[in-house]
Design a protein around this motif. Structure first.
Motif, PDB file in Angstrom:
ATOM      1  N   CYS A  87       0.853  -1.102   0.106  1.00  0.00           N
ATOM      2  CA  CYS A  87      -0.026  -0.059   0.102  1.00  0.00           C
ATOM      3  C   CYS A  87       0.679   1.277  -0.005  1.00  0.00           C
ATOM      4  O   CYS A  87       1.918   1.304   0.890  1.00  0.00           O
ATOM      5  N   PHE A  88       0.682   2.155  -0.899  1.00  0.00           N
ATOM      6  CA  PHE A  88       1.435   3.331  -1.196  1.00  0.00           C
ATOM      7  C   PHE A  88       0.346   4.623  -0.548  1.00  0.00           C
ATOM      8  O   PHE A  88      -0.471   4.855  -1.320  1.00  0.00           O
ATOM      9  N   PRO A  89       0.926   5.119   0.467  1.00  0.00           N
ATOM     10  CA  PRO A  89       0.029   6.377   0.927  1.00  0.00           C
ATOM     11  C   PRO A  89       0.592   7.710   0.491  1.00  0.00           C
ATOM     12  O   PRO A  89       0.446   8.826   1.340  1.00  0.00           O
ATOM     13  N   PHE A  90       1.286   7.859  -0.625  1.00  0.00           N
ATOM     14  CA  PHE A  90       1.764   8.854  -1.056  1.00  0.00           C
ATOM     15  C   PHE A  90       0.970   9.683  -2.068  1.00  0.00           C
ATOM     16  O   PHE A  90       0.241   9.248  -3.088  1.00  0.00           O
ATOM     17  N   ASP A  91       0.750  11.198  -1.780  1.00  0.00           N
ATOM     18  CA  ASP A  91       0.140  11.788  -2.675  1.00  0.00           C
ATOM     19  C   ASP A  91       1.145  12.434  -3.876  1.00  0.00           C
ATOM     20  O   ASP A  91       2.184  12.906  -3.573  1.00  0.00           O
ATOM     21  N   GLY A  92       0.441  12.477  -5.267  1.00  0.00           N
ATOM     22  CA  GLY A  92       1.355  12.861  -6.276  1.00  0.00           C
ATOM     23  C   GLY A  92       2.074  11.866  -6.814  1.00  0.00           C
ATOM     24  O   GLY A  92       2.713  12.219  -8.044  1.00  0.00           O
ATOM     25  N   ILE A 175      -1.615  -8.276 -14.888  1.00  0.00           N
ATOM     26  CA  ILE A 175      -1.821  -6.989 -14.160  1.00  0.00           C
ATOM     27  C   ILE A 175      -3.168  -6.576 -14.304  1.00  0.00           C
ATOM     28  O   ILE A 175      -3.517  -6.175 -15.612  1.00  0.00           O
ATOM     29  N   LEU A 176      -4.154  -6.705 -13.256  1.00  0.00           N
ATOM     30  CA  LEU A 176      -5.443  -5.963 -13.620  1.00  0.00           C
ATOM     31  C   LEU A 176      -5.888  -4.807 -12.648  1.00  0.00           C
ATOM     32  O   LEU A 176      -5.459  -4.978 -11.444  1.00  0.00           O
ATOM     33  N   PHE A 177      -6.474  -3.792 -13.204  1.00  0.00           N
ATOM     34  CA  PHE A 177      -6.857  -2.550 -12.432  1.00  0.00           C
ATOM     35  C   PHE A 177      -8.423  -2.666 -12.297  1.00  0.00           C
ATOM     36  O   PHE A 177      -9.076  -3.030 -13.061  1.00  0.00           O
ATOM     37  N   THR A 178      -8.792  -2.079 -11.221  1.00  0.00           N
ATOM     38  CA  THR A 178     -10.063  -1.646 -11.168  1.00  0.00           C
ATOM     39  C   THR A 178     -10.383  -0.210 -11.817  1.00  0.00           C
ATOM     40  O   THR A 178      -9.501   0.254 -12.309  1.00  0.00           O
ATOM     41  N   GLU A 179     -11.492  -0.207 -11.917  1.00  0.00           N
ATOM     42  CA  GLU A 179     -12.158   1.023 -12.805  1.00  0.00           C
ATOM     43  C   GLU A 179     -11.425   2.366 -12.227  1.00  0.00           C
ATOM     44  O   GLU A 179     -11.032   3.212 -13.052  1.00  0.00           O
ATOM     45  N   GLU A 180     -11.777   2.549 -10.918  1.00  0.00           N
ATOM     46  CA  GLU A 180     -11.207   3.902 -10.410  1.00  0.00           C
ATOM     47  C   GLU A 180      -9.671   3.857 -10.443  1.00  0.00           C
ATOM     48  O   GLU A 180      -9.153   5.099 -10.723  1.00  0.00           O
ATOM     49  N   ALA A 181      -8.919   2.734 -10.375  1.00  0.00           N
ATOM     50  CA  ALA A 181      -7.549   3.003 -10.658  1.00  0.00           C
ATOM     51  C   ALA A 181      -7.152   3.404 -11.859  1.00  0.00           C
ATOM     52  O   ALA A 181      -6.082   3.841 -12.373  1.00  0.00           O
ATOM     53  N   TYR A 182      -7.862   2.825 -12.849  1.00  0.00           N
ATOM     54  CA  TYR A 182      -7.573   2.979 -14.029  1.00  0.00           C
ATOM     55  C   TYR A 182      -7.871   4.494 -14.652  1.00  0.00           C
ATOM     56  O   TYR A 182      -7.189   5.008 -15.318  1.00  0.00           O
ATOM     57  N   ARG A 183      -8.914   4.700 -14.096  1.00  0.00           N
ATOM     58  CA  ARG A 183      -9.407   6.231 -14.542  1.00  0.00           C
ATOM     59  C   ARG A 183      -8.498   7.178 -13.930  1.00  0.00           C
ATOM     60  O   ARG A 183      -8.351   8.270 -14.638  1.00  0.00           O
ATOM     61  N   ASN A 184      -7.912   6.870 -12.811  1.00  0.00           N
ATOM     62  CA  ASN A 184      -7.045   8.088 -12.038  1.00  0.00           C
ATOM     63  C   ASN A 184      -5.682   7.867 -12.763  1.00  0.00           C
ATOM     64  O   ASN A 184      -5.095   9.095 -12.836  1.00  0.00           O
ATOM     65  N   ILE A 185      -5.306   6.704 -13.031  1.00  0.00           N
ATOM     66  CA  ILE A 185      -3.914   7.010 -13.776  1.00  0.00           C
ATOM     67  C   ILE A 185      -3.931   7.537 -14.892  1.00  0.00           C
ATOM     68  O   ILE A 185      -2.959   8.138 -15.559  1.00  0.00           O
ATOM     69  N   ASP A 187      -5.991   9.669 -16.134  1.00  0.00           N
ATOM     70  CA  ASP A 187      -6.314  11.183 -15.935  1.00  0.00           C
ATOM     71  C   ASP A 187      -5.146  12.022 -15.372  1.00  0.00           C
ATOM     72  O   ASP A 187      -5.104  12.986 -15.884  1.00  0.00           O
ATOM     73  N   LEU A 188      -4.249  11.378 -14.639  1.00  0.00           N
ATOM     74  CA  LEU A 188      -3.232  12.277 -13.694  1.00  0.00           C
ATOM     75  C   LEU A 188      -1.774  11.768 -14.344  1.00  0.00           C
ATOM     76  O   LEU A 188      -0.880  12.869 -14.080  1.00  0.00           O
ATOM     77  N   VAL A 189      -1.583  10.992 -15.059  1.00  0.00           N
ATOM     78  CA  VAL A 189      -0.250  10.966 -15.701  1.00  0.00           C
ATOM     79  C   VAL A 189      -0.062  11.543 -16.851  1.00  0.00           C
ATOM     80  O   VAL A 189      -1.003  11.772 -17.770  1.00  0.00           O
ATOM     81  N   GLY A 190       1.145  11.815 -17.480  1.00  0.00           N
ATOM     82  CA  GLY A 190       1.275  12.724 -18.374  1.00  0.00           C
ATOM     83  C   GLY A 190       1.236  12.025 -19.736  1.00  0.00           C
ATOM     84  O   GLY A 190       1.187  12.519 -20.725  1.00  0.00           O
ATOM     85  N   ASP A 191       1.326  10.813 -19.915  1.00  0.00           N
ATOM     86  CA  ASP A 191       1.495  10.001 -21.017  1.00  0.00           C
ATOM     87  C   ASP A 191       0.257   9.944 -21.627  1.00  0.00           C
ATOM     88  O   ASP A 191      -0.679   9.545 -21.349  1.00  0.00           O
TER      89      ASP A 191
END
Length: 292
Positions: A87-92, A175-185, A187-191
């Motif tokens: 578990c990663f509790p890092f913002d940003g 590697i499988l992502f949940t929908e929220e994990a997919y949408r966040n990455i 939306d927020l990653v520059g690629d």
């Protein structure tokens, strides 16, 4: 247990609540091994987890220095039977879960290459070497951090549960992502092309409902299996066969059969569906000819 100022601050100042990126990992076919082989696999798994942690930390040195983050103390590792939750509790750090998962599979791939065991390559497990595959599920969302009876950091909440659920559908090296994990990455990653590395599976059945699941399928990675997960693919075949048969009034076959039985049922369903589709198309053709 090493103390973490970051995590203690979350517990004391944020009512234990944090945005978490969770990587849930399972050792495939762990229980099929002898006890001695299981112990050797666990030892190798722990070494690989530590290697992936160190490799991931190197990717974020600037962030770590600027935010006083320590990847050794501030990442929560939770043993879970034949796997672990990280578990990663890092913002940003919007892609840290994916980076860690890829580093983990890469380290696992190198480890397995050392033995080059024929039995392992054929069956996906063996008792003669500490070779193993890992299945990974990733989630992103709110979680509750607390200290358990052993005074270790632990995590509860829906994000943890969903990571375990999607991991349960993954095969080794996937590697499988949940929908929220997919949408966040996305939306927020520059690629801007990152979404091309994902495959959507809609309405995947998990405990207490259905969710959309996204498989990470980046090409040219020798440690990553990009084939559709077998269980999900089987469900898709069943849905397609039922759709082909539904217009002819066929009843729903049992859905709680084992994989081998389900496969046979699907083969029959697909054959019947294809046959009736051909008949339907042929009948339509005859009707059109009569009209002429």
């Amino acid at each position: 247990m090493a103390k973490s100022k970051l995590i203690d601050g979350i517990i004391q100042n944020r009512n234990n609540s944090a945005n978490l990126k969770i990587v849930f990992v399972d050792v495939v076919a762990y229980s099929q091994r002898r006890s001695q082989a299981q112990a050797q696999v666990v030892e190798a798994f722990m070494r690989i987890l530590e290697q992936a942690r160190a490799d991931t930390a190197k990717e974020y040195l600037t962030y770590s220095e600027a935010n006083s983050v320590n990847f050794r103390d501030d990442v929560i590792f939770i043993p879970s039977g034949d796997g672990a939750a990280i578990c990663f509790p890092f913002d940003g750090l919007h892609d840290v879960h994916l980076v860690f998962a890829k580093k983990l599979l890469a380290a696992n791939f190198r480890h397995n290459a050392e033995s080059n065991c024929h039995k392992f390559q054929q069956h996906g497990w063996c008792n003669c070497h500490a070779s193993f595959y890992l299945a990974i599920g990733i989630s992103d969302g709110k979680g509750i951090i607390y200290k358990d009876v052993n005074n270790n950091y632990n995590v509860a909440g829906n994000a943890m549960n969903l990571a375990a659920r999607v991991m349960g559908h993954a095969e080794g090296r996937q590697i499988l992502f949940t929908e929220e994990a997919y949408r966040n990455i996305i939306d927020l990653v520059g690629d801007p092309n990152l979404d091309e590395n994902f495959r959507l599976f809609s309405d995947v059945t998990i405990k207490r409902g259905k969710i959309d699941v996204y498989q990470y399928v980046e090409g040219d990675l020798d440690y990553l299996d990009t084939e559709p997960p077998k269980e999900i693919a089987l469900s898709l075949r069943a849905a397609n066969a039922l759709n082909a048969m539904s217009k002819f009034g066929f009843p729903m076959p049992p859905t709680d059969a084992g994989p081998a039985t389900a496969e046979k049922i699907l083969q029959i369903m697909e054959g019947i569906g294809a046959a009736f589709s051909e008949l339907d198309a042929g009948g339509a053709k005859l009707i059109d000819e009569k009209k002429l």
